[in-house]
Motif scaffolding. Structure first.
Motif, PDB file in Angstrom:
ATOM      1  N   SER A  13       8.511   8.039  -5.865  1.00 34.35           N
ATOM      2  CA  SER A  13       7.382   8.503  -6.676  1.00 34.35           C
ATOM      3  C   SER A  13       6.175   7.569  -6.585  1.00 34.35           C
ATOM      4  O   SER A  13       5.078   7.955  -6.961  1.00 34.35           O
ATOM      5  CB  SER A  13       7.805   8.677  -8.135  1.00 34.35           C
ATOM      6  N   ASN A  14       6.390   6.370  -6.079  1.00 32.09           N
ATOM      7  CA  ASN A  14       5.302   5.391  -5.973  1.00 32.09           C
ATOM      8  C   ASN A  14       4.798   5.186  -4.546  1.00 32.09           C
ATOM      9  O   ASN A  14       3.977   4.295  -4.311  1.00 32.09           O
ATOM     10  CB  ASN A  14       5.760   4.050  -6.550  1.00 32.09           C
ATOM     11  N   ILE A  15       5.287   5.988  -3.607  1.00 28.76           N
ATOM     12  CA  ILE A  15       4.803   5.909  -2.230  1.00 28.76           C
ATOM     13  C   ILE A  15       3.883   7.100  -2.002  1.00 28.76           C
ATOM     14  O   ILE A  15       4.319   8.251  -2.082  1.00 28.76           O
ATOM     15  CB  ILE A  15       5.968   5.912  -1.215  1.00 28.76           C
ATOM     16  N   ARG A  77       9.071   7.208   4.615  1.00 27.99           N
ATOM     17  CA  ARG A  77       7.989   7.451   3.658  1.00 27.99           C
ATOM     18  C   ARG A  77       6.978   6.307   3.649  1.00 27.99           C
ATOM     19  O   ARG A  77       5.789   6.510   3.443  1.00 27.99           O
ATOM     20  CB  ARG A  77       8.548   7.635   2.252  1.00 27.99           C
ATOM     21  N   LEU A  78       7.467   5.104   3.887  1.00 30.32           N
ATOM     22  CA  LEU A  78       6.605   3.923   3.846  1.00 30.32           C
ATOM     23  C   LEU A  78       5.678   3.849   5.060  1.00 30.32           C
ATOM     24  O   LEU A  78       4.571   3.328   4.972  1.00 30.32           O
ATOM     25  CB  LEU A  78       7.482   2.665   3.764  1.00 30.32           C
ATOM     26  N   PHE A  79       6.125   4.412   6.186  1.00 30.98           N
ATOM     27  CA  PHE A  79       5.333   4.363   7.419  1.00 30.98           C
ATOM     28  C   PHE A  79       3.949   4.957   7.183  1.00 30.98           C
ATOM     29  O   PHE A  79       3.810   6.046   6.650  1.00 30.98           O
ATOM     30  CB  PHE A  79       6.041   5.127   8.542  1.00 30.98           C
ATOM     31  N   GLY A  80       2.922   4.211   7.563  1.00 30.02           N
ATOM     32  CA  GLY A  80       1.540   4.673   7.423  1.00 30.02           C
ATOM     33  C   GLY A  80       0.909   4.400   6.078  1.00 30.02           C
ATOM     34  O   GLY A  80      -0.280   4.634   5.888  1.00 30.02           O
ATOM     35  N   THR A  81       1.696   3.890   5.116  1.00 23.69           N
ATOM     36  CA  THR A  81       1.150   3.655   3.773  1.00 23.69           C
ATOM     37  C   THR A  81       0.882   2.181   3.507  1.00 23.69           C
ATOM     38  O   THR A  81       0.446   1.827   2.415  1.00 23.69           O
ATOM     39  CB  THR A  81       2.096   4.179   2.680  1.00 23.69           C
ATOM     40  N   THR A  82       1.148   1.332   4.495  1.00 18.27           N
ATOM     41  CA  THR A  82       0.975  -0.106   4.342  1.00 18.27           C
ATOM     42  C   THR A  82       0.496  -0.696   5.666  1.00 18.27           C
ATOM     43  O   THR A  82       0.881  -0.203   6.735  1.00 18.27           O
ATOM     44  CB  THR A  82       2.302  -0.775   3.917  1.00 18.27           C
ATOM     45  N   LYS A  94      -5.228   7.949   0.744  1.00 15.49           N
ATOM     46  CA  LYS A  94      -6.475   7.454   0.147  1.00 15.49           C
ATOM     47  C   LYS A  94      -6.286   6.044  -0.397  1.00 15.49           C
ATOM     48  O   LYS A  94      -7.150   5.192  -0.261  1.00 15.49           O
ATOM     49  CB  LYS A  94      -6.947   8.395  -0.962  1.00 15.49           C
ATOM     50  N   GLU A  95      -5.152   5.824  -1.048  1.00 18.39           N
ATOM     51  CA  GLU A  95      -4.803   4.488  -1.539  1.00 18.39           C
ATOM     52  C   GLU A  95      -3.471   4.101  -0.929  1.00 18.39           C
ATOM     53  O   GLU A  95      -2.514   4.867  -0.988  1.00 18.39           O
ATOM     54  CB  GLU A  95      -4.696   4.481  -3.065  1.00 18.39           C
ATOM     55  N   MET A  96      -3.449   2.902  -0.345  1.00 19.71           N
ATOM     56  CA  MET A  96      -2.217   2.420   0.268  1.00 19.71           C
ATOM     57  C   MET A  96      -1.189   2.112  -0.816  1.00 19.71           C
ATOM     58  O   MET A  96      -1.532   1.957  -1.994  1.00 19.71           O
ATOM     59  CB  MET A  96      -2.502   1.171   1.099  1.00 19.71           C
ATOM     60  N   VAL A  97       0.067   2.026  -0.420  1.00 17.98           N
ATOM     61  CA  VAL A  97       1.132   1.718  -1.363  1.00 17.98           C
ATOM     62  C   VAL A  97       0.868   0.331  -1.967  1.00 17.98           C
ATOM     63  O   VAL A  97       0.353  -0.563  -1.289  1.00 17.98           O
ATOM     64  CB  VAL A  97       2.518   1.790  -0.679  1.00 17.98           C
ATOM     65  N   ALA A  98       1.188   0.174  -3.217  1.00 19.39           N
ATOM     66  CA  ALA A  98       1.017  -1.122  -3.877  1.00 19.39           C
ATOM     67  C   ALA A  98       1.953  -2.147  -3.221  1.00 19.39           C
ATOM     68  O   ALA A  98       3.106  -1.822  -2.911  1.00 19.39           O
ATOM     69  CB  ALA A  98       1.333  -1.006  -5.366  1.00 19.39           C
ATOM     70  N   PRO A  99       1.462  -3.357  -2.985  1.00 16.76           N
ATOM     71  CA  PRO A  99       2.293  -4.375  -2.340  1.00 16.76           C
ATOM     72  C   PRO A  99       3.630  -4.608  -3.034  1.00 16.76           C
ATOM     73  O   PRO A  99       4.645  -4.823  -2.377  1.00 16.76           O
ATOM     74  CB  PRO A  99       1.421  -5.635  -2.378  1.00 16.76           C
ATOM     75  N   GLU A 100       3.666  -4.525  -4.364  1.00 21.47           N
ATOM     76  CA  GLU A 100       4.930  -4.751  -5.066  1.00 21.47           C
ATOM     77  C   GLU A 100       5.924  -3.619  -4.812  1.00 21.47           C
ATOM     78  O   GLU A 100       7.135  -3.842  -4.764  1.00 21.47           O
ATOM     79  CB  GLU A 100       4.728  -4.984  -6.565  1.00 21.47           C
ATOM     80  N   ILE A 101       5.432  -2.398  -4.607  1.00 20.21           N
ATOM     81  CA  ILE A 101       6.321  -1.277  -4.281  1.00 20.21           C
ATOM     82  C   ILE A 101       6.861  -1.455  -2.862  1.00 20.21           C
ATOM     83  O   ILE A 101       8.054  -1.261  -2.621  1.00 20.21           O
ATOM     84  CB  ILE A 101       5.609   0.083  -4.440  1.00 20.21           C
ATOM     85  N   GLU A 102       6.005  -1.839  -1.936  1.00 18.97           N
ATOM     86  CA  GLU A 102       6.469  -2.108  -0.574  1.00 18.97           C
ATOM     87  C   GLU A 102       7.557  -3.182  -0.588  1.00 18.97           C
ATOM     88  O   GLU A 102       8.600  -3.031   0.056  1.00 18.97           O
ATOM     89  CB  GLU A 102       5.317  -2.553   0.317  1.00 18.97           C
ATOM     90  N   VAL A 105      10.788  -1.728  -1.862  1.00 16.29           N
ATOM     91  CA  VAL A 105      11.457  -0.907  -0.846  1.00 16.29           C
ATOM     92  C   VAL A 105      12.239  -1.809   0.098  1.00 16.29           C
ATOM     93  O   VAL A 105      13.409  -1.564   0.384  1.00 16.29           O
ATOM     94  CB  VAL A 105      10.452  -0.035  -0.054  1.00 16.29           C
ATOM     95  N   HIS A 106      11.604  -2.868   0.567  1.00 18.29           N
ATOM     96  CA  HIS A 106      12.276  -3.788   1.483  1.00 18.29           C
ATOM     97  C   HIS A 106      13.451  -4.494   0.798  1.00 18.29           C
ATOM     98  O   HIS A 106      14.488  -4.710   1.428  1.00 18.29           O
ATOM     99  CB  HIS A 106      11.288  -4.787   2.068  1.00 18.29           C
ATOM    100  N   GLU A 107      13.304  -4.818  -0.470  1.00 17.83           N
ATOM    101  CA  GLU A 107      14.414  -5.428  -1.218  1.00 17.83           C
ATOM    102  C   GLU A 107      15.571  -4.441  -1.354  1.00 17.83           C
ATOM    103  O   GLU A 107      16.736  -4.818  -1.214  1.00 17.83           O
ATOM    104  CB  GLU A 107      13.948  -5.885  -2.604  1.00 17.83           C
ATOM    105  N   TYR A 108      15.255  -3.170  -1.620  1.00 20.15           N
ATOM    106  CA  TYR A 108      16.306  -2.153  -1.713  1.00 20.15           C
ATOM    107  C   TYR A 108      17.041  -2.035  -0.375  1.00 20.15           C
ATOM    108  O   TYR A 108      18.268  -2.012  -0.330  1.00 20.15           O
ATOM    109  CB  TYR A 108      15.727  -0.796  -2.135  1.00 20.15           C
ATOM    110  N   ILE A 109      16.281  -1.961   0.696  1.00 19.43           N
ATOM    111  CA  ILE A 109      16.875  -1.857   2.025  1.00 19.43           C
ATOM    112  C   ILE A 109      17.771  -3.061   2.307  1.00 19.43           C
ATOM    113  O   ILE A 109      18.879  -2.913   2.811  1.00 19.43           O
ATOM    114  CB  ILE A 109      15.776  -1.691   3.103  1.00 19.43           C
TER     115      ILE A 109
END
Length: 117
Positions: A13-15, A77-82, A94-102, A105-109
């Motif tokens: 929901s945040n990407i 989903r993250l591809f192209g948003t950061t 229009k707005e890139m993903v927030a750095p903390e959300i990115e 995602v990497h922490e989840y992975i």
């Protein structure tokens, strides 16, 4: 305590989404994903997986694009948003993903067992 399903839903929901270049599949290579995300995808045969790997593409990439777009993994989903996973065609939301959300995602992975899609 949040389950992986809850974490995935919150991260999704945040990407932000964006329009891709028609016919482009640059982000559709083989990827890994969590077993939770994998459980949402159709099961493919070993032969389908082997063929996709031979073509260095995703097993869920069909002639008209992603066949599992609504359930695509977080990394897709993250591809192209950061800037760290920039689209080579300069497509972006229009707005890139927030750095903390990115980072989340990497922490989840990193914290879940990953399997090849």
């Amino acid at each position: 305590m949040n389950t992986n399903r809850d974490i995935i839903a919150r991260l999704r929901s945040n990407i932000p989404s964006f329009e891709c270049t028609p016919g482009c599949h640059d982000c559709c290579g083989p990827v890994t994903t969590s077993s939770e995300e994998m459980s949402r995808l159709p099961v493919k045969t070993d032969a389908e997986h082997d063929a996709a790997l031979e073509d260095f593409s995703c097993v869920h990439l069909g002639p008209n694009g992603c066949e599992v777009y609504d359930e695509r993994p977080l990394i897709c989903r993250l591809f192209g948003t950061t800037p760290n996973l920039a689209c080579p065609n300069s497509c972006r939301p229009k707005e890139m993903v927030a750095p903390e959300i990115e980072e989340q995602v990497h922490e989840y992975i990193a914290s879940t067992r990953q399997v090849l899609v």
